[in-house]
Motif scaffolding. Structure first.
Motif, PDB file in Angstrom:
ATOM      1  N   VAL A   1      18.280 -11.744  19.197  1.00  0.00           N
ATOM      2  CA  VAL A   1      18.340 -12.117  20.615  1.00  0.00           C
ATOM      3  C   VAL A   1      17.249 -11.406  21.407  1.00  0.00           C
ATOM      4  O   VAL A   1      16.881 -11.855  22.489  1.00  0.00           O
ATOM      5  CB  VAL A   1      19.728 -11.804  21.235  1.00  0.00           C
ATOM      6  N   ALA A   2      16.698 -10.319  20.868  1.00  0.00           N
ATOM      7  CA  ALA A   2      15.647  -9.569  21.572  1.00  0.00           C
ATOM      8  C   ALA A   2      14.259 -10.155  21.323  1.00  0.00           C
ATOM      9  O   ALA A   2      13.292  -9.748  21.953  1.00  0.00           O
ATOM     10  CB  ALA A   2      15.672  -8.111  21.133  1.00  0.00           C
ATOM     11  N   SER A   3      14.152 -11.108  20.404  1.00  0.00           N
ATOM     12  CA  SER A   3      12.857 -11.689  20.050  1.00  0.00           C
ATOM     13  C   SER A   3      12.516 -12.852  20.980  1.00  0.00           C
ATOM     14  O   SER A   3      13.294 -13.793  21.120  1.00  0.00           O
ATOM     15  CB  SER A   3      12.885 -12.171  18.596  1.00  0.00           C
ATOM     16  N   ARG A   4      11.341 -12.779  21.602  1.00  0.00           N
ATOM     17  CA  ARG A   4      10.878 -13.893  22.441  1.00  0.00           C
ATOM     18  C   ARG A   4      10.193 -14.946  21.593  1.00  0.00           C
ATOM     19  O   ARG A   4      10.356 -16.133  21.786  1.00  0.00           O
ATOM     20  CB  ARG A   4       9.907 -13.372  23.507  1.00  0.00           C
ATOM     21  N   VAL A   5       9.340 -14.468  20.707  1.00  0.00           N
ATOM     22  CA  VAL A   5       8.590 -15.343  19.808  1.00  0.00           C
ATOM     23  C   VAL A   5       8.338 -14.547  18.536  1.00  0.00           C
ATOM     24  O   VAL A   5       8.102 -13.342  18.597  1.00  0.00           O
ATOM     25  CB  VAL A   5       7.255 -15.792  20.446  1.00  0.00           C
ATOM     26  N   TYR A   6       8.458 -15.200  17.390  1.00  0.00           N
ATOM     27  CA  TYR A   6       8.131 -14.498  16.161  1.00  0.00           C
ATOM     28  C   TYR A   6       7.059 -15.298  15.445  1.00  0.00           C
ATOM     29  O   TYR A   6       7.292 -16.436  15.030  1.00  0.00           O
ATOM     30  CB  TYR A   6       9.337 -14.303  15.239  1.00  0.00           C
ATOM     31  N   ASP A   7       5.890 -14.692  15.304  1.00  0.00           N
ATOM     32  CA  ASP A   7       4.755 -15.338  14.671  1.00  0.00           C
ATOM     33  C   ASP A   7       4.008 -14.266  13.895  1.00  0.00           C
ATOM     34  O   ASP A   7       3.416 -13.356  14.490  1.00  0.00           O
ATOM     35  CB  ASP A   7       3.865 -15.976  15.740  1.00  0.00           C
TER      36      ASP A   7
ATOM     37  N   VAL B   1      -0.147  -0.590  12.317  1.00  0.00           N
ATOM     38  CA  VAL B   1       0.093  -1.536  11.230  1.00  0.00           C
ATOM     39  C   VAL B   1       1.256  -2.454  11.586  1.00  0.00           C
ATOM     40  O   VAL B   1       2.177  -2.067  12.296  1.00  0.00           O
ATOM     41  CB  VAL B   1       0.361  -0.824   9.883  1.00  0.00           C
ATOM     42  N   ALA B   2       1.179  -3.665  11.074  1.00  0.00           N
ATOM     43  CA  ALA B   2       2.197  -4.669  11.384  1.00  0.00           C
ATOM     44  C   ALA B   2       3.411  -4.530  10.477  1.00  0.00           C
ATOM     45  O   ALA B   2       3.312  -4.099   9.330  1.00  0.00           O
ATOM     46  CB  ALA B   2       1.599  -6.065  11.238  1.00  0.00           C
ATOM     47  N   GLY B   3       4.551  -4.898  11.012  1.00  0.00           N
ATOM     48  CA  GLY B   3       5.801  -4.931  10.274  1.00  0.00           C
ATOM     49  C   GLY B   3       6.785  -5.768  11.056  1.00  0.00           C
ATOM     50  O   GLY B   3       6.420  -6.469  11.994  1.00  0.00           O
ATOM     51  N   THR B   4       8.051  -5.675  10.706  1.00  0.00           N
ATOM     52  CA  THR B   4       9.109  -6.414  11.392  1.00  0.00           C
ATOM     53  C   THR B   4      10.405  -5.622  11.297  1.00  0.00           C
ATOM     54  O   THR B   4      10.693  -5.031  10.253  1.00  0.00           O
ATOM     55  CB  THR B   4       9.361  -7.789  10.724  1.00  0.00           C
TER      56      THR B   4
ATOM     57  N   VAL C   1      17.000 -13.256   3.493  1.00  0.00           N
ATOM     58  CA  VAL C   1      16.541 -13.286   2.104  1.00  0.00           C
ATOM     59  C   VAL C   1      15.571 -14.443   1.901  1.00  0.00           C
ATOM     60  O   VAL C   1      14.498 -14.270   1.310  1.00  0.00           O
ATOM     61  CB  VAL C   1      17.736 -13.378   1.127  1.00  0.00           C
ATOM     62  N   GLU C   2      15.920 -15.610   2.414  1.00  0.00           N
ATOM     63  CA  GLU C   2      15.025 -16.767   2.274  1.00  0.00           C
ATOM     64  C   GLU C   2      13.730 -16.553   3.049  1.00  0.00           C
ATOM     65  O   GLU C   2      12.652 -16.941   2.581  1.00  0.00           O
ATOM     66  CB  GLU C   2      15.726 -18.049   2.743  1.00  0.00           C
ATOM     67  N   ALA C   3      13.824 -15.944   4.222  1.00  0.00           N
ATOM     68  CA  ALA C   3      12.619 -15.676   5.014  1.00  0.00           C
ATOM     69  C   ALA C   3      11.668 -14.774   4.236  1.00  0.00           C
ATOM     70  O   ALA C   3      10.448 -14.988   4.235  1.00  0.00           O
ATOM     71  CB  ALA C   3      12.996 -15.046   6.353  1.00  0.00           C
ATOM     72  N   LEU C   4      12.192 -13.770   3.550  1.00  0.00           N
ATOM     73  CA  LEU C   4      11.350 -12.896   2.721  1.00  0.00           C
ATOM     74  C   LEU C   4      10.818 -13.638   1.503  1.00  0.00           C
ATOM     75  O   LEU C   4       9.648 -13.505   1.148  1.00  0.00           O
ATOM     76  CB  LEU C   4      12.152 -11.671   2.270  1.00  0.00           C
ATOM     77  N   ARG C   5      11.677 -14.427   0.885  1.00  0.00           N
ATOM     78  CA  ARG C   5      11.263 -15.155  -0.321  1.00  0.00           C
ATOM     79  C   ARG C   5      10.070 -16.058  -0.045  1.00  0.00           C
ATOM     80  O   ARG C   5       9.157 -16.178  -0.856  1.00  0.00           O
ATOM     81  CB  ARG C   5      12.436 -15.984  -0.859  1.00  0.00           C
ATOM     82  N   TYR C   6      10.053 -16.688   1.137  1.00  0.00           N
ATOM     83  CA  TYR C   6       8.986 -17.641   1.453  1.00  0.00           C
ATOM     84  C   TYR C   6       7.897 -17.061   2.350  1.00  0.00           C
ATOM     85  O   TYR C   6       7.062 -17.792   2.875  1.00  0.00           O
ATOM     86  CB  TYR C   6       9.591 -18.909   2.063  1.00  0.00           C
ATOM     87  N   GLY C   7       7.895 -15.732   2.533  1.00  0.00           N
ATOM     88  CA  GLY C   7       6.823 -15.086   3.280  1.00  0.00           C
ATOM     89  C   GLY C   7       6.805 -15.414   4.761  1.00  0.00           C
ATOM     90  O   GLY C   7       5.743 -15.411   5.386  1.00  0.00           O
ATOM     91  N   LEU C   8       7.972 -15.679   5.345  1.00  0.00           N
ATOM     92  CA  LEU C   8       8.041 -16.068   6.751  1.00  0.00           C
ATOM     93  C   LEU C   8       8.128 -14.877   7.694  1.00  0.00           C
ATOM     94  O   LEU C   8       8.024 -15.039   8.908  1.00  0.00           O
ATOM     95  CB  LEU C   8       9.244 -16.997   6.983  1.00  0.00           C
TER      96      LEU C   8
END
Length: 198
Positions: A47-53, A78-81, A90-97
């Motif tokens: 809910v704190a994310s405005r945009v994730y890219d 350095v970038a992270g999340t 898990v799927e987001a990590l699996r597909y590099g999202l």
């Protein structure tokens, strides 16, 4: 010093709002002895994310570092999340999202809803993908507040724990400080970070 949890990237989540605010955070970090800072905006689904890219995160991390260097501030950014815990992570990590810590297979995971049965299943699935899990601010989890030993099974499975510095210094109240001192004294914490927002 390396800070592994910050919201220094502007305009992406509930952290810095402008480039100037990002630079002010960078100057403060460097003045305090930090030489590298991980920009870990909230991930998709938060809910704190405005945009994730992912590309925008990498671009802004580089932009902030270059702008700081132009001001004579040596701070690697350095970038992270900060991944919001849900079944889709898990799927987001699996597909590099989503972006793990730049150049690593380590992810910062926020236990959004506490230590539910599905939480441990998801942590195991993330580890099975070959990622190291760093758990963000476990001191905020109700189960840990009532029983700090709840962290032990996760630590034994290789999960690292990241405490928020403000909680340890008393800025979040005496009760939280006492809990954090207990966690540190019993070696249940491996990382202390700022989780700075503004």
């Amino acid at each position: 010093m390396i800070d592994l949890h910050s919201h220094i990237i502007y305009g992406i989540d509930d952290g810095a709002r402008t480039l100037e605010e990002s630079l002010a955070l960078g100057r403060m970090a460097a003045a305090g002895g930090t030489r590298a800072i991980a920009a870990t905006p909230h991930g998709p689904g938060s809910v704190a994310s405005r945009v994730y890219d992912a590309e925008l995160i990498a671009e802004r991390a580089a932009e902030i570092e270059v702008a700081l260097r132009a001001q004579g501030v040596e701070l690697r950014v350095v970038a992270g999340t900060e991944l919001n815990f849900d079944a889709k992570v898990v799927e987001a990590l699996r597909y590099g999202l989503v972006v793990p810590y730049a150049g690593t297979r380590t992810v910062l995971l926020e236990p959004t809803h506490g230590f539910t049965a599905s939480f441990e299943t998801v942590v195991f699935a993330i580890q099975a993908l070959g990622y190291q899990v760093l758990l963000a601010h476990p001191e905020r989890v109700a189960e840990v507040q009532s029983d700090p030993n709840r962290l032990i099974p996760l630590i034994e499975r290789g999960v690292l724990m990241q405490l928020t510095a403000e909680a340890l210094t008393g800025a979040q109240g005496g009760r939280m400080q006492r809990l954090c001192e207990t966690l540190v004294a019993h070696r249940l914490i491996q990382v202390i970070a700022t989780d700075t927002h503004r």
